[in-house]
Scaffold this motif. Structure first.
Motif: not given
Length: 309
Positions: A148, A198-199, A204-205, A207-208, A223, A226, A229-230
């Motif tokens: 990331v 990512l920002e 609303r970060p 989706s990964l 961030h 995030l 999502s991580l």
């Protein structure tokens, strides 16, 4: 004074062959090496640091050779040459690489290639990976890894060299292009890149993905929105490896430029509370970027696996 290190018949099982059937089943491959190096006469000091550690050379050749899949022995040989020049003070080498049991009825012995290579110029500067990542390598699965905010990919290149498949994401398309070029020069396979801010939406970060990665690596990036999502992106039993600045670094070094980019004491534990912590520490650490030690927090945490009955 030049020294010559000789390694005879270093053997490993590798996947090398023109046909898919040949590549499917590992074959026994042997490598003979003669390595010339400009080092001090180690016999005078009796120190391993003053010569080439042939045990380490052998370990790296076997690790790289066993992890690659290619059609030609020449391709595998060039990858081994690049590694030897990049990781050891080798000025000239001779290599004989061969299949010990060639799939040819009329050949009773081995088939292979011999060649010599000379380092024609100083090796390009190799970006050093995060020392914490190197320390924790034994815990990281060699599966599908997400890097990331990868930037130019010092961690990505290291993980690729260890045989992992790595997806590098960053908002800087130029940096990712440089990463791709560096991987190609080093004959490293398994890289995918994705330009992603990512920002872009602070509330609303992006989706990964859901349960996509065996490990997620984050270094010197923060961030806070995030983190869900991580965690979602990790597979069951997947690992999160994280290091970034603490507030102590801001107060002592005024870096990063804003205190919001630093974590408070124990804040990383709260942000990753759904995970099981395997390693956690806060303090002064070497970041491996040539800028001296800084105050960081370091974490290795694991997502829960499927329940056993």
């Amino acid at each position: 004074m030049a020294a010559r290190i000789i390694i005879e018949r270093l053997e490993f099982y590798g996947r090398c062959g023109v046909t898919e059937e040949e590549r499917r089943k590992p074959q026994l491959i042997a490598v003979d090496l003669e390595l010339d190096a400009a080092v001090e006469p180690a016999g005078l000091s009796d120190r391993l640091d003053d010569t080439i550690d042939y045990a380490r050379v052998a370990d790296r050749v076997v690790a790289l050779g066993a992890s690659r899949t290619c059609q030609l022995l020449e391709t595998l040989a060039e990858q081994l040459v690049d590694m030897l020049f990049a990781e050891f003070p080798v000025t000239h080498l001779r290599m004989w690489i061969r299949k010990l049991h060639a799939p040819l009825a009329m050949v009773a012995g081995s088939v292979g290639v011999r060649f010599e290579r000379t380092r024609s110029a100083p090796p390009p500067t190799q970006p050093m990976p995060l020392p914490f990542l190197v320390e924790q390598l034994g815990r990281i699965p060699k599966g599908h890894i997400l890097d990331v905010a990868a930037g130019r990919g010092r961690n990505t290149l290291y993980l690729l060299s260890q045989g992992s498949q790595v997806e590098a994401i960053d908002r800087d398309a130029e940096a990712l292009a440089e990463l791709g070029a560096a991987a190609k020069v080093r004959h490293l396979s398994g890289l995918t890149t994705r330009v992603l801010d990512l920002e872009a939406d602070p509330d609303r970060p992006p989706s990964l993905g859901q349960a996509c990665y065996d490990a997620v690596i984050v270094s010197y990036y923060l961030h806070r929105p995030l983190f869900p999502s991580l965690i979602d992106a990790l597979k069951p039993n997947g690992m999160l490896i994280y290091e970034t600045f603490t507030i102590d670094n801001y107060f002592r070094h005024r870096h990063p430029r804003r205190w919001e980019f630093c974590l408070a004491p124990n804040e990383l534990l709260r942000l990753t509370s759904p995970l099981r912590v395997l390693h956690y520490d806060e303090g002064e650490h070497d970041g491996g970027q040539g800028s001296g030690p800084s105050y960081t927090v370091r974490l290795v945490a694991q997502k829960a696996g499927p329940e056993t009955t």
